[in-house]
Design a protein around this motif. Structure first.
Motif, PDB file in Angstrom:
ATOM      1  N   ASP A 173     -19.105  -4.071   4.339  1.00 42.22           N
ATOM      2  CA  ASP A 173     -18.051  -3.312   3.781  1.00 42.22           C
ATOM      3  C   ASP A 173     -18.584  -2.092   3.013  1.00 42.22           C
ATOM      4  OD1 ASP A 173     -16.115  -4.961   4.933  1.00 42.22           O
ATOM      5  OD2 ASP A 173     -15.964  -6.101   2.865  1.00 42.22           O
ATOM      6  N   ILE A 174     -19.700  -2.193   2.477  1.00 38.99           N
ATOM      7  CA  ILE A 174     -20.333  -1.140   1.338  1.00 38.99           C
ATOM      8  C   ILE A 174     -20.941  -0.129   2.628  1.00 38.99           C
ATOM      9  CG2 ILE A 174     -22.199  -0.641   0.171  1.00 38.99           C
ATOM     10  CD1 ILE A 174     -21.615  -3.067  -1.675  1.00 38.99           C
ATOM     11  N   GLU A 175     -21.392  -0.646   3.417  1.00 38.88           N
ATOM     12  CA  GLU A 175     -21.744   0.432   4.540  1.00 38.88           C
ATOM     13  C   GLU A 175     -20.695   1.493   5.051  1.00 38.88           C
ATOM     14  OE1 GLU A 175     -24.607   2.515   6.226  1.00 38.88           O
ATOM     15  OE2 GLU A 175     -25.089   0.606   4.856  1.00 38.88           O
ATOM     16  N   GLU A 226     -11.355  -1.546  -1.129  1.00 37.59           N
ATOM     17  CA  GLU A 226     -10.432  -2.581  -1.609  1.00 37.59           C
ATOM     18  C   GLU A 226     -11.178  -3.966  -1.852  1.00 37.59           C
ATOM     19  OE1 GLU A 226      -5.781  -3.697  -1.467  1.00 37.59           O
ATOM     20  OE2 GLU A 226      -6.730  -3.342   0.221  1.00 37.59           O
ATOM     21  N   ARG A 227     -11.811  -4.377  -0.687  1.00 34.34           N
ATOM     22  CA  ARG A 227     -12.526  -5.736  -0.667  1.00 34.34           C
ATOM     23  C   ARG A 227     -13.505  -5.597  -1.704  1.00 34.34           C
ATOM     24  NH1 ARG A 227     -12.879  -6.338   5.647  1.00 34.34           N
ATOM     25  NH2 ARG A 227     -10.784  -7.093   6.270  1.00 34.34           N
ATOM     26  N   ILE A 228     -14.289  -4.563  -1.735  1.00 30.67           N
ATOM     27  CA  ILE A 228     -15.597  -4.661  -2.739  1.00 30.67           C
ATOM     28  C   ILE A 228     -15.162  -4.441  -4.161  1.00 30.67           C
ATOM     29  CG2 ILE A 228     -17.408  -2.937  -3.543  1.00 30.67           C
ATOM     30  CD1 ILE A 228     -17.512  -1.830  -0.539  1.00 30.67           C
ATOM     31  N   PHE A 229     -13.992  -3.715  -4.496  1.00 27.66           N
ATOM     32  CA  PHE A 229     -13.547  -3.785  -6.007  1.00 27.66           C
ATOM     33  C   PHE A 229     -13.018  -5.249  -6.241  1.00 27.66           C
ATOM     34  CE2 PHE A 229     -14.063   0.489  -5.402  1.00 27.66           C
ATOM     35  CZ  PHE A 229     -15.065   1.025  -6.485  1.00 27.66           C
ATOM     36  N   LYS A 230     -12.500  -5.859  -5.352  1.00 30.74           N
ATOM     37  CA  LYS A 230     -12.016  -7.355  -5.572  1.00 30.74           C
ATOM     38  C   LYS A 230     -13.081  -7.948  -6.303  1.00 30.74           C
ATOM     39  CE  LYS A 230      -8.042  -7.866  -2.762  1.00 30.74           C
ATOM     40  NZ  LYS A 230      -7.460  -8.423  -1.541  1.00 30.74           N
ATOM     41  N   VAL A 257     -22.652  -4.474  -6.853  1.00 37.47           N
ATOM     42  CA  VAL A 257     -22.074  -5.676  -6.419  1.00 37.47           C
ATOM     43  C   VAL A 257     -22.949  -6.808  -6.226  1.00 37.47           C
ATOM     44  CG1 VAL A 257     -21.116  -6.781  -4.161  1.00 37.47           C
ATOM     45  CG2 VAL A 257     -20.596  -4.417  -4.784  1.00 37.47           C
ATOM     46  N   PHE A 258     -24.112  -6.713  -5.885  1.00 41.45           N
ATOM     47  CA  PHE A 258     -25.235  -7.998  -5.921  1.00 41.45           C
ATOM     48  C   PHE A 258     -25.355  -8.557  -7.492  1.00 41.45           C
ATOM     49  CE2 PHE A 258     -29.242  -9.859  -5.771  1.00 41.45           C
ATOM     50  CZ  PHE A 258     -29.007 -11.155  -4.743  1.00 41.45           C
ATOM     51  N   ARG A 259     -25.440  -7.319  -8.182  1.00 41.93           N
ATOM     52  CA  ARG A 259     -25.662  -7.795  -9.791  1.00 41.93           C
ATOM     53  C   ARG A 259     -24.225  -8.364 -10.145  1.00 41.93           C
ATOM     54  NH1 ARG A 259     -25.284  -2.934 -12.255  1.00 41.93           N
ATOM     55  NH2 ARG A 259     -27.858  -2.535 -11.712  1.00 41.93           N
TER      56      ARG A 259
END
Length: 604
Positions: free
Chosen positions: A151-153, A332-336, A124-126
């Motif tokens: 969210d990732i946690e 879902e939020r992360i994959f957005k 995500v950070f990349r």
């Protein structure tokens, strides 16, 4: 929101996307599933052994299972004392084995979850690093921070407290029920008469806690946003004596957070006693039936233990479903973020050994949001070593010009070339490495002066930094700081003045020795003491290199080889300082409005 959360449990496409990150840990995944099955198989063993021991001790006829004879090495178990001793020793050994397996299961699932979180957070950070700058203009920084951290946690909980533990619990319940039905199916059905009440209570508990968790999460987000914003802007709050008003706002938000948590606590406070009551009723019915049928005491004790093994996981399984729901909403939020296609595309491959610095804007038109174009049909060129000044009112498009040159945004029409090659054809690292930028608002990271100059690039030595600082006359200023180059500038460089931060950014630009230098309002809002140092630094920086300057300082504007006057995204005039003054046009008006006062009324 709640309905959306419920749907996520069955969103297998989203779950598959999460499990893409599990692929490097297939062995751990398979091991956790195998251990879950082993634990489920282990579940009915101890109650069965206790039943056999009690029956043997009370003189009842006991049928020893084949597997027990095998693990006891076919020991003669006809004698009650020998039977009890052998089975007790085996139970002690079995407890150690079961504890080891349970520990391994918990450790592996938690390790796998943390490993997935690590990989996903890095990914995500990349991706955030590669997003176009437009995304940061339209997305609150706090939102991206929440995606990367909080969210990732929650994804970790899917593995350590959610999906795999639920599978283990469900298998345990199924095997326990099967064992009970195999031993005495009538007694099983009688003891489970109150079970539907438990199912209904579990469903309503899950729904109630899920709603409460959503409210808690929203309240936490509101608390974080309010606290971050007001702590950052504390100088403004205190300057306008707003402490009391802001305190009352915070108190209200904090009260909402407390109320949301209390509702969740209330649901737990109701559900767990209901489970205990249902278990007690089931146990009572069981005892009544066994007494009425005059069944063995061992069977009664075993079934009481079996009931506990069914109800114990049911007490937490609803909570674990909520964990999965929250994890899927977070996923879902992360994959957005991960599915965002508005990223910097590195399609260029051109990597020249030397960049001379010849620039050309050819019919460039650009809009942050179409069709509102902020640059319209811009045409100009800069020869290697020339200095070009961009002037114009606020919002005229000056900063947009230099943002496009660095490929921070993609242009809609036209092209920009560097040494005759379209900047889209350059390797992005090569292009940006050839362009140095000194901004008006200098951003410094928490750390030493040296780290902020080198940006933690291990290839740049302290000797090179000192040499560059001496070259532009800043070394003495740095050595006056406590600790010199080791001085900690704190977050955003708040321990330094604007002029001091600007000087550090000049050293940073010089160290990278760019072919093209961009100075964006680099001399505005500077104190008198720093002005001479900064002017000397600028003269050193722009010597023998292509420079684009956005500045209000008259001295910098005068020295430019070419001045481009922008207004509402269009080039109004272009020429040298004297040529533009002679036109008595747009530039002359700007000059009289802005520059005469700075020059003490002396007009060229």
């Amino acid at each position: 929101m709640n309905e959306g959360a419920k749907k996520k449990i069955f969103d297998f496409s989203l779950l598959r996307s999460v499990f893409v990150f599990v692929k490097p840990y297939r062995i751990q995944l398979v091991a956790s599933i195998v251990l879950a099955i082993v634990l489920a198989v282990f579940t009915p063993v101890r109650p069965l052994l206790i039943q056999l021991t009690i029956d043997k001790a009370t003189g009842k006829s006991v049928h020893v299972p084949q597997w027990l004879e095998w693990v006891l090495f076919n020991t003669d178990l006809s004698d009650a004392s020998r039977f009890i001793i052998a089975v007790t020793i085996f139970q002690v050994i079995f407890i150690f084995i079961e504890t080891t397996v349970r520990f391994s299961f918990s450790f592996i699932t938690s390790w796998m979850g943390q490993s997935v979180v690590k990989d996903m957070r890095t990914t995500v950070f990349r991706k955030i690093l590669k997003l176009n700058l437009k995304q940061f203009d339209t997305t609150p920084i706090g939102t991206l921070t929440t995606r990367t951290i909080n969210d990732i946690e929650n994804i970790n909980d899917i593995f350590s407290d959610g999906l795999i533990p639920i599978i283990s619990d469900l298998l345990s319940i199924i095997i326990t029920l099967a064992t009970m039905l195999w031993i005495n199916w009538k007694l099983t059905l009688v003891s489970l008469i109150p079970f539907p009440i438990m199912i209904i209570a579990t469903y309503y508990f899950k729904e109630s806690v899920n709603k409460s968790f959503i409210k808690v999460r929203n309240a936490v987000a509101a608390l974080n946003a309010f606290a971050q914003e007001h702590i950052t802007g504390m100088h403004l709050v205190q300057a306008f004596a707003s402490e009391g008003r802001e305190y009352r706002k915070f108190r209200d938000i904090n009260r909402d957070h407390r109320n949301a948590n209390i509702k969740a606590i209330f649901a737990y406070s109701i559900f767990f006693p209901v489970v205990e009551v249902v278990l007690a009723v089931s146990t009572g019915i069981l005892v009544w039936w066994v007494a009425g049928k005059q069944l063995e005491a061992g069977l009664l004790i075993a079934f009481i233990l079996y009931l506990n093994q069914i109800f114990r996981p049911l007490r937490v399984i609803a909570d674990k479903f909520n964990v999965i729901q929250m994890g899927m909403v977070a996923a879902e939020r992360i994959f957005k973020v991960l599915d965002n296609e508005d990223y910097i595309k590195k399609e260029g491959s051109y990597d020249p050994p030397v960049v001379k610095g010849a620039l050309a804007f050819n019919n460039v038109s650009f809009a942050y949001n179409e069709p509102n174009y902020v640059l319209k049909n811009i045409n100009f060129d800069v020869k290697p070593g020339e200095t070009v000044a961009l002037v114009g009112h606020t919002g005229s498009g000056k900063t947009s010009v230099i943002s496009l040159l660095n490929r921070l945004y993609h242009i809609q029409h036209g092209s920009i070339t560097l040494d005759g090659v379209n900047i889209e054809d350059y390797q992005l690292n090569k292009l940006r490495g050839s362009i140095g930028v000194v901004l008006q608002d200098v951003f410094l990271f928490s750390g030493s002066v040296l780290e902020n100059i080198t940006l933690r690039n291990p290839d740049i030595t302290k000797e090179q930094v000192v040499q560059a600082a001496k070259m532009i006359g800043v070394h003495d200023f740095i050595m006056q700081l406590p600790g010199g180059y080791s001085y900690n500038v704190m977050e955003r460089g708040t321990t330094l003045s604007l002029g001091q931060r600007q000087l550090i950014s000049f050293i940073r630009a010089l160290l990278y020795n760019p072919a093209v230098l961009i100075l964006d309002e680099a001399t505005s809002s500077i104190d008198t003491e720093s002005e001479l140092l900064i002017q000397h630094a600028i003269d050193t920086l722009i010597a023998d290199r292509t420079s684009i300057v956005i500045a209000h300082r008259l001295s910098t504007i005068r020295k430019a080889d070419k001045i481009i006057v922008l207004d509402k995204g269009e080039i109004r005039e272009m020429g040298t300082h004297s040529e533009l003054l002679a036109m008595c046009g747009f530039y002359a008006t700007l000059h009289s409005m802005q520059f005469e006062k700075q020059a003490g009324g002396q007009v060229s």
